[in-house]
Motif scaffolding. Structure first.
Motif, PDB file in Angstrom:
ATOM      1  N   GLU A  24       0.839  -1.197   0.000  1.00  0.00           N
ATOM      2  CA  GLU A  24       0.000   0.000   0.000  1.00  0.00           C
ATOM      3  C   GLU A  24       0.877   1.251   0.000  1.00  0.00           C
ATOM      4  O   GLU A  24       1.868   1.328   0.722  1.00  0.00           O
ATOM      5  CB  GLU A  24      -0.916   0.014   1.219  1.00  0.00           C
ATOM      6  N   LEU A  25       0.516   2.209  -0.845  1.00  0.00           N
ATOM      7  CA  LEU A  25       1.230   3.480  -0.880  1.00  0.00           C
ATOM      8  C   LEU A  25       0.860   4.247   0.382  1.00  0.00           C
ATOM      9  O   LEU A  25      -0.311   4.531   0.610  1.00  0.00           O
ATOM     10  CB  LEU A  25       0.850   4.267  -2.134  1.00  0.00           C
ATOM     11  N   GLU A  26       1.848   4.568   1.180  1.00  0.00           N
ATOM     12  CA  GLU A  26       1.606   5.108   2.513  1.00  0.00           C
ATOM     13  C   GLU A  26       1.356   6.612   2.509  1.00  0.00           C
ATOM     14  O   GLU A  26       2.096   7.376   1.905  1.00  0.00           O
ATOM     15  CB  GLU A  26       2.789   4.806   3.426  1.00  0.00           C
ATOM     16  N   VAL A  27       0.290   6.980   3.199  1.00  0.00           N
ATOM     17  CA  VAL A  27      -0.063   8.374   3.426  1.00  0.00           C
ATOM     18  C   VAL A  27      -0.628   8.464   4.838  1.00  0.00           C
ATOM     19  O   VAL A  27      -1.441   7.634   5.237  1.00  0.00           O
ATOM     20  CB  VAL A  27      -1.131   8.855   2.423  1.00  0.00           C
ATOM     21  N   ARG A  49       5.974  11.031   1.960  1.00  0.00           N
ATOM     22  CA  ARG A  49       7.339  11.329   1.519  1.00  0.00           C
ATOM     23  C   ARG A  49       7.438  11.444   0.002  1.00  0.00           C
ATOM     24  O   ARG A  49       8.467  11.792  -0.539  1.00  0.00           O
ATOM     25  CB  ARG A  49       8.305  10.256   2.013  1.00  0.00           C
ATOM     26  N   ASP A  50       6.345  11.125  -0.693  1.00  0.00           N
ATOM     27  CA  ASP A  50       6.349  11.129  -2.148  1.00  0.00           C
ATOM     28  C   ASP A  50       5.132  11.907  -2.644  1.00  0.00           C
ATOM     29  O   ASP A  50       4.002  11.446  -2.517  1.00  0.00           O
ATOM     30  CB  ASP A  50       6.312   9.686  -2.655  1.00  0.00           C
ATOM     31  N   LEU A  51       5.348  13.071  -3.230  1.00  0.00           N
ATOM     32  CA  LEU A  51       4.259  13.929  -3.685  1.00  0.00           C
ATOM     33  C   LEU A  51       3.414  13.270  -4.774  1.00  0.00           C
ATOM     34  O   LEU A  51       2.262  13.641  -4.980  1.00  0.00           O
ATOM     35  CB  LEU A  51       4.827  15.262  -4.189  1.00  0.00           C
ATOM     36  N   ARG A  52       3.960  12.277  -5.444  1.00  0.00           N
ATOM     37  CA  ARG A  52       3.186  11.595  -6.495  1.00  0.00           C
ATOM     38  C   ARG A  52       1.993  10.838  -5.928  1.00  0.00           C
ATOM     39  O   ARG A  52       0.999  10.635  -6.625  1.00  0.00           O
ATOM     40  CB  ARG A  52       4.090  10.649  -7.286  1.00  0.00           C
ATOM     41  N   ILE A  53       2.054  10.428  -4.653  1.00  0.00           N
ATOM     42  CA  ILE A  53       0.959   9.645  -4.068  1.00  0.00           C
ATOM     43  C   ILE A  53      -0.317  10.474  -3.943  1.00  0.00           C
ATOM     44  O   ILE A  53      -1.358  10.064  -4.464  1.00  0.00           O
ATOM     45  CB  ILE A  53       1.380   9.012  -2.727  1.00  0.00           C
ATOM     46  N   PRO A  54      -0.309  11.644  -3.280  1.00  0.00           N
ATOM     47  CA  PRO A  54      -1.563  12.412  -3.226  1.00  0.00           C
ATOM     48  C   PRO A  54      -2.015  12.897  -4.604  1.00  0.00           C
ATOM     49  O   PRO A  54      -3.214  12.999  -4.860  1.00  0.00           O
ATOM     50  CB  PRO A  54      -1.262  13.574  -2.280  1.00  0.00           C
ATOM     51  N   GLN A  59      -6.108  12.362  -8.851  1.00  0.00           N
ATOM     52  CA  GLN A  59      -6.436  11.971 -10.220  1.00  0.00           C
ATOM     53  C   GLN A  59      -7.478  10.853 -10.227  1.00  0.00           C
ATOM     54  O   GLN A  59      -8.418  10.869 -11.023  1.00  0.00           O
ATOM     55  CB  GLN A  59      -5.177  11.529 -10.963  1.00  0.00           C
ATOM     56  N   ARG A  60      -7.309   9.879  -9.332  1.00  0.00           N
ATOM     57  CA  ARG A  60      -8.263   8.776  -9.254  1.00  0.00           C
ATOM     58  C   ARG A  60      -9.613   9.257  -8.729  1.00  0.00           C
ATOM     59  O   ARG A  60     -10.662   8.802  -9.184  1.00  0.00           O
ATOM     60  CB  ARG A  60      -7.709   7.662  -8.371  1.00  0.00           C
ATOM     61  N   MET A  61      -9.612  10.191  -7.780  1.00  0.00           N
ATOM     62  CA  MET A  61     -10.871  10.723  -7.253  1.00  0.00           C
ATOM     63  C   MET A  61     -11.634  11.487  -8.337  1.00  0.00           C
ATOM     64  O   MET A  61     -12.850  11.355  -8.464  1.00  0.00           O
ATOM     65  CB  MET A  61     -10.602  11.653  -6.067  1.00  0.00           C
ATOM     66  N   LEU A  62     -10.925  12.280  -9.124  1.00  0.00           N
ATOM     67  CA  LEU A  62     -11.566  13.131 -10.121  1.00  0.00           C
ATOM     68  C   LEU A  62     -11.872  12.409 -11.430  1.00  0.00           C
ATOM     69  O   LEU A  62     -12.505  12.974 -12.319  1.00  0.00           O
ATOM     70  CB  LEU A  62     -10.694  14.358 -10.395  1.00  0.00           C
ATOM     71  N   GLY A  63     -11.387  11.172 -11.571  1.00  0.00           N
ATOM     72  CA  GLY A  63     -11.676  10.405 -12.783  1.00  0.00           C
ATOM     73  C   GLY A  63     -10.780  10.719 -13.959  1.00  0.00           C
ATOM     74  O   GLY A  63     -11.170  10.518 -15.108  1.00  0.00           O
TER      75      GLY A  63
END
Length: 98
Positions: A24-27, A49-54, A59-63
């Motif tokens: 799991e990508l940790e947040v 630690r990785d801005l790509r995760i949020p 992107q997934r939330m907005l479709g």
């Protein structure tokens, strides 16, 4: 709900993500509800630690992640504002001081 029963467009299905190895990508998440007579909302903060995760979560939330699905929560809410902050690690700060 179990993964089998969870709708693919549920909020949890859209924001809980795994990498190629199944990890799991940790947040770290925190949210703070607020409200008054005129406005109600939720301030959401994610630490990672990785801005790509949020970014991928949004992107997934907005479709717009390419899979044709969006977060059903977005049918009932809208974002008012947003911001990104960077907090450098102590080793990075020390390296910049040289």
């Amino acid at each position: 709900l179990s993964e089998k029963k969870m709708p693919a467009n549920s909020h949890v299905a859209r924001v809980v993500m795994e990498d190629a190895d199944g990890e799991e990508l940790e947040v770290v998440r925190a949210s703070f509800p607020y409200g008054g007579v005129d406005e109600k909302g939720l301030v959401f903060v994610a630490f990672t630690r990785d801005l790509r995760i949020p970014l991928k979560m949004l992107q997934r939330m907005l479709g717009v992640s390419g899979d044709g699905k969006h977060d059903r929560l977005m049918d009932f809410t809208h974002a008012v504002t947003g911001a990104t902050f960077f907090a450098p690690s102590l080793p990075m700060l020390k390296s910049l001081a040289r």
